[in-house]
Design a protein around this motif. Structure first.
Motif, PDB file in Angstrom:
ATOM      1  N   VAL A  41       0.671  -1.255   0.193  1.00  0.00           N
ATOM      2  CA  VAL A  41       0.165  -0.047   0.060  1.00  0.00           C
ATOM      3  C   VAL A  41       0.981   1.280   0.031  1.00  0.00           C
ATOM      4  O   VAL A  41       1.764   1.408   0.793  1.00  0.00           O
ATOM      5  CB  VAL A  41      -0.939   0.028   1.235  1.00  0.00           C
ATOM      6  CG1 VAL A  41      -1.676   1.450   1.343  1.00  0.00           C
ATOM      7  CG2 VAL A  41      -1.848  -1.201   1.051  1.00  0.00           C
TER       8      VAL A  41
ATOM      9  N   ILE B 270      -7.349  -7.541   2.410  1.00  0.00           N
ATOM     10  CA  ILE B 270      -7.455  -6.239   1.803  1.00  0.00           C
ATOM     11  C   ILE B 270      -7.486  -6.778   0.146  1.00  0.00           C
ATOM     12  O   ILE B 270      -6.841  -7.600  -0.254  1.00  0.00           O
ATOM     13  CB  ILE B 270      -6.170  -5.397   1.942  1.00  0.00           C
ATOM     14  CG1 ILE B 270      -6.458  -4.100   1.059  1.00  0.00           C
ATOM     15  CG2 ILE B 270      -4.835  -6.174   1.771  1.00  0.00           C
ATOM     16  CD1 ILE B 270      -5.095  -3.081   1.626  1.00  0.00           C
TER      17      ILE B 270
ATOM     18  N   CYS C 107      -8.686   7.954   2.661  1.00  0.00           N
ATOM     19  CA  CYS C 107      -9.190   7.123   3.366  1.00  0.00           C
ATOM     20  C   CYS C 107     -10.813   7.120   3.513  1.00  0.00           C
ATOM     21  O   CYS C 107     -11.207   8.157   4.043  1.00  0.00           O
ATOM     22  CB  CYS C 107      -8.542   6.495   4.728  1.00  0.00           C
ATOM     23  SG  CYS C 107      -6.839   6.174   4.864  1.00  0.00           S
TER      24      CYS C 107
ATOM     25  N   ASP D 181      -2.938   5.082  -2.990  1.00  0.00           N
ATOM     26  CA  ASP D 181      -4.072   4.213  -3.089  1.00  0.00           C
ATOM     27  C   ASP D 181      -5.220   4.839  -2.166  1.00  0.00           C
ATOM     28  O   ASP D 181      -4.830   5.789  -1.136  1.00  0.00           O
ATOM     29  CB  ASP D 181      -3.748   2.921  -2.372  1.00  0.00           C
ATOM     30  CG  ASP D 181      -2.700   2.095  -3.258  1.00  0.00           C
ATOM     31  OD1 ASP D 181      -2.659   2.111  -4.424  1.00  0.00           O
ATOM     32  OD2 ASP D 181      -1.525   1.442  -2.708  1.00  0.00           O
TER      33      ASP D 181
ATOM     34  N   LEU E  76      -8.287   3.997   0.408  1.00  0.00           N
ATOM     35  CA  LEU E  76      -8.365   2.887   1.205  1.00  0.00           C
ATOM     36  C   LEU E  76      -9.760   2.981   1.606  1.00  0.00           C
ATOM     37  O   LEU E  76     -10.048   4.162   2.311  1.00  0.00           O
ATOM     38  CB  LEU E  76      -7.459   2.897   2.260  1.00  0.00           C
ATOM     39  CG  LEU E  76      -5.908   2.499   2.008  1.00  0.00           C
ATOM     40  CD1 LEU E  76      -5.245   2.576   3.168  1.00  0.00           C
ATOM     41  CD2 LEU E  76      -5.682   1.239   1.306  1.00  0.00           C
TER      42      LEU E  76
END
Length: 242
Positions: free
Chosen positions: A26, A217, A61, A30, A32
């Protein structure tokens, strides 16, 4: 590479969270999406929340609310004596918070209050902890608590006759509204699996980290996924949830 990665129920397993972040390589590029239930089960619930708060300051996130997160918030704010919660992972959380400062608890309350009930992206993919019951979708749900307590959406998907056409009057309307739905809440270990499972349009990413399964994940575009070691191996001196 800008990926969208979805993470299943963590349940206080910080060691597993570290593992999947490393195994999936990660990066801050990215996005999330965490499906909720960050706490209850293993001994590091406060540390998981600390980690997520810090992570959210570094990259994009999306933190979705789980039923266990709501139970923790109620306890932190009201000191609620919830015996059923204790039996389902809450006891480990209460013990873990015994050494946490009041200032940190206030930060955690703010985090828990900030959680989203769901996330719908621009590709009509829905991310939600548990499900919804309204046949017209999330915008019409009368009881928001169902977003993080419902099990009927997943139960409908796993019981569906796979030969049934979507155009059939017998095809559940809820399973036609979104291109994909990503959920946690009901571990796939209940049907004998430990990897993400797709039924109808639903991807269940809860692979049993609260019990003896791994944490997962998954890349929502490629469907590639990475997993931790089973949580009972990472926390071999603890009993976890029964």
């Amino acid at each position: 590479m800008n990926r969208t990665l979805v993470i299943g129920d963590i349940h206080g397993g910080l060691r597993a969270l570290h593992q999947i972040m490393e195994r999936a390589n990660v990066t801050e590029n990215d996005t999330l999406i965490f499906l909720g239930d960050y706490v209850d089960g293993w001994s590091q619930s406060p540390q998981v929340i600390d980690y997520l708060i810090d992570l959210g300051q570094k990259q994009k996130c999306i933190f979705i609310r789980g039923n266990h997160d709501e139970l923790l918030l109620d306890w932190l704010e009201n000191s609620s004596d919830n015996r059923e919660w204790y039996k389902h992972g809450g006891e480990a959380t209460v013990i873990a918070y015994a050494t946490i400062s009041e200032a940190t608890k206030l930060k955690h309350v703010a985090f828990l209050k900030s959680l989203e009930n769901y996330y719908l992206d621009d590709k009509n993919r829905l991310f939600i902890h548990a499900g919804f019951t309204n046949m017209n979708g999330i915008a019409y749900e009368y009881f928001p608590k169902l977003f993080y307590w419902d099990r009927t959406l997943w139960e409908t998907a796993i019981s569906l006759d796979e030969s049934l056409e979507k155009t059939s009057w017998f095809y559940p309307r809820r399973l036609t509204l979104y291109n994909e739905i990503y959920i946690g809440h009901t571990p796939v270990t209940r049907i004998g699996e430990t990897i993400p499972i797709k039924k109808a349009c639903i991807w269940n990413v809860d692979t049993g980290a609260a019990f003896k399964g791994p944490l997962t994940i998954m890349d929502v575009d490629s469907k590639e996924f990475w997993q931790s070691e089973p949580l009972n191996n990472l926390y071999h001196t603890e009993k976890g949830r029964n």
